[in-house]
Design a protein around this motif. Structure first.
Motif, PDB file in Angstrom:
ATOM      1  N   ILE A   1      41.489  33.891  43.990  1.00 18.59           N
ATOM      2  CA  ILE A   1      41.469  34.572  45.293  1.00 18.59           C
ATOM      3  C   ILE A   1      41.256  33.507  46.366  1.00 18.59           C
ATOM      4  O   ILE A   1      40.127  33.255  46.799  1.00 18.59           O
ATOM      5  CB  ILE A   1      40.368  35.648  45.360  1.00 18.59           C
ATOM      6  CG1 ILE A   1      40.459  36.594  44.162  1.00 18.59           C
ATOM      7  CG2 ILE A   1      40.464  36.441  46.663  1.00 18.59           C
ATOM      8  CD1 ILE A   1      39.373  37.664  44.135  1.00 18.59           C
TER       9      ILE A   1
ATOM     10  N   PHE B   1      40.053  42.311  43.603  1.00 20.53           N
ATOM     11  CA  PHE B   1      38.758  41.911  43.050  1.00 20.53           C
ATOM     12  C   PHE B   1      38.208  43.007  42.139  1.00 20.53           C
ATOM     13  O   PHE B   1      37.756  42.737  41.022  1.00 20.53           O
ATOM     14  CB  PHE B   1      37.765  41.613  44.174  1.00 20.53           C
ATOM     15  CG  PHE B   1      36.362  41.382  43.685  1.00 20.53           C
ATOM     16  CD1 PHE B   1      35.981  40.155  43.175  1.00 20.53           C
ATOM     17  CD2 PHE B   1      35.417  42.401  43.725  1.00 20.53           C
ATOM     18  CE1 PHE B   1      34.690  39.942  42.705  1.00 20.53           C
ATOM     19  CE2 PHE B   1      34.127  42.203  43.261  1.00 20.53           C
ATOM     20  CZ  PHE B   1      33.759  40.968  42.748  1.00 20.53           C
TER      21      PHE B   1
ATOM     22  N   VAL C   1      36.652  35.452  38.195  1.00 17.20           N
ATOM     23  CA  VAL C   1      37.375  35.094  39.412  1.00 17.20           C
ATOM     24  C   VAL C   1      36.968  33.709  39.915  1.00 17.20           C
ATOM     25  O   VAL C   1      35.858  33.237  39.658  1.00 17.20           O
ATOM     26  CB  VAL C   1      37.138  36.130  40.534  1.00 17.20           C
ATOM     27  CG1 VAL C   1      37.599  37.513  40.107  1.00 17.20           C
ATOM     28  CG2 VAL C   1      35.675  36.175  40.941  1.00 17.20           C
TER      29      VAL C   1
ATOM     30  N   ALA D   1      37.055  32.179  43.795  1.00 14.37           N
ATOM     31  CA  ALA D   1      37.283  32.712  45.136  1.00 14.37           C
ATOM     32  C   ALA D   1      36.894  31.721  46.221  1.00 14.37           C
ATOM     33  O   ALA D   1      36.071  30.819  46.008  1.00 14.37           O
ATOM     34  CB  ALA D   1      36.493  34.004  45.315  1.00 14.37           C
TER      35      ALA D   1
ATOM     36  N   LEU E   1      32.806  37.998  49.294  1.00 12.95           N
ATOM     37  CA  LEU E   1      33.024  37.423  47.970  1.00 12.95           C
ATOM     38  C   LEU E   1      31.868  36.518  47.501  1.00 12.95           C
ATOM     39  O   LEU E   1      31.478  36.595  46.335  1.00 12.95           O
ATOM     40  CB  LEU E   1      34.357  36.678  47.944  1.00 12.95           C
ATOM     41  CG  LEU E   1      35.585  37.604  48.022  1.00 12.95           C
ATOM     42  CD1 LEU E   1      36.867  36.785  48.195  1.00 12.95           C
ATOM     43  CD2 LEU E   1      35.680  38.482  46.774  1.00 12.95           C
TER      44      LEU E   1
END
Length: 383
Positions: free
Chosen positions: A288, A299, A309, A311, A317
């Motif tokens: 991301i 997400f 993830v 990010a 986030l």
């Protein structure tokens, strides 16, 4: 026509082709279907022509004519775009009135503040049916910067029965703008996760799933791949970049150049629900790299599918990802994102399984989102 009072969802994003190009639209479709398990649902949504159609047994869609080009990409300074904006505003207002008047209606829920909230407010003034607003980042951080729209949006939110935001920081910003309480309510799609064993050792599979747009940082992702070392690439089975959008030519060209140098980079177009589910099932890390973000729908997709993830440190986030479900870059730069990828490659995604299940529970349409909105309609009927 059902005698049970319906909930009317008003949105500018709803699936037309189910090809994966409308992530927010698929979320609204999932929400409509979940609400329809309890009450009839009427959806006001854009279409190629004005129409009234059945989406499922208990979901009816009132389409207003709108250009295929997203409303957010139209410029009021362009005469042709300005005419299209006026067409959409008038069509959406009329379709909202039609949906509310189509039968007993308990409540209107506007996704998002503008223009959907304005249509709901107009219909409420005429019919007396209350409405609530769910704000999106583009409402507050883009339209909210325009003085006239900001003042109008403030009235729309203040007059609503309730207000929600799909981000934690966004809820605070919406509250500051409107001077009223705003609750966090996450947007999430309803995926069907399967039991899978997370990889405990490299090589790992990396996935980008989203629009190829500057805000989504796909160019930063490509830059970051250039910064990875040969040792990093030795830990990668492949990188898949899925989506489409205004940067398509650049993305395809640069991905081809990386592949020609021997790095395992490949591109795919937009993915429908089934393909997106399969892609997330097969990935170890979702990337991301957004420059601007609140909490992207992808997400929550990743959390449901047990995919860790990597990010950028934007929006909410950092508050969500730090809890053991991946890595967050130290800055919104390609070099920082490359460093975050490198760190992720040297830890096992299996370590994130338990914290991901906890986060996923907060993003459940069935257990969190739909019950919250159903209470609005029930409270109105009990009043």
């Amino acid at each position: 026509m059902s005698s049970t009072a319906a909930i009317v969802l008003i949105t500018t994003s709803f699936p037309l082709r189910a090809d994966g190009s409308e992530a927010a639209g698929t979320f609204v479709a999932d929400l409509a279907l979940e609400l329809a398990r309890s009450v009839p649902v009427r959806v006001v949504a854009p279409g190629l022509v004005r129409a009234r159609e059945s989406f499922s047994h208990s979901v009816e869609v009132f389409r207003f004519a709108a250009p295929e080009k997203p409303l957010s990409t139209l410029s009021p300074m362009n005469p042709r775009d300005a005419a299209r904006i006026v067409q959409v505003v008038r069509g959406g207002r009329r379709a909202t009135l039609d949906a509310v008047a189509a039968g007993p209606t308990a409540h209107q829920i506007a996704l998002w503040a503008l223009p959907s909230g304005a249509w709901a407010r107009h219909a409420s003034m005429i019919t007396g049916v209350p409405y609530s607003v769910w704000t999106l980042g583009s409402d507050i951080w883009t339209l909210g910067r325009i003085p006239l729209l900001r003042n109008y949006m403030r009235r729309v939110i203040r007059d609503a029965k309730a207000c929600y935001s799909d981000g934690l920081q966004l809820a605070d910003a919406s509250a500051r703008l409107s001077g009223r309480e705003v609750q966090f309510l996450p947007s999430a799609r309803q995926l069907v996760p399967t039991a899978r064993s997370l990889r405990t050792a490299a090589p790992y599979r990396l996935l980008f799933l989203g629009r190829w747009h500057r805000n989504k940082g796909v160019d930063l992702l490509l830059d970051s791949l250039e910064h990875l070392s040969a040792a990093d690439w030795a830990l990668i089975e492949y990188v898949t970049i899925c989506g489409g959008g205004p940067m398509e030519e650049q993305v395809l060209r640069r991905a081809h150049d990386l592949a020609a140098r021997g790095w395992p980079v490949r591109c795919r177009g937009f993915l429908d629900r089934r393909a997106a589910t399969e892609a997330l099932e097969g990935a170890d890390y979702l990337l991301i790299p957004s420059r601007i973000e609140s909490i992207p729908v992808v997400f929550s997709d990743a959390m449901q599918m047990g995919c860790a993830v990597v990010a950028m440190p934007v929006g909410d986030l950092p508050r969500l990802v730090h809890a053991g479900i991946g890595e967050v870059a130290t800055a919104v730069t390609a070099t920082a994102f490359a460093a975050a990828i490198a760190r992720a490659l040297r830890r096992s995604p299996a370590e994130s399984a338990a914290p991901m299940s906890i986060v996923a529970a907060r993003f459940s349409i069935r257990d969190v989102v739909a019950p919250t909105l159903l209470r609005l309609g029930r409270c109105q009927l009990d009043a």
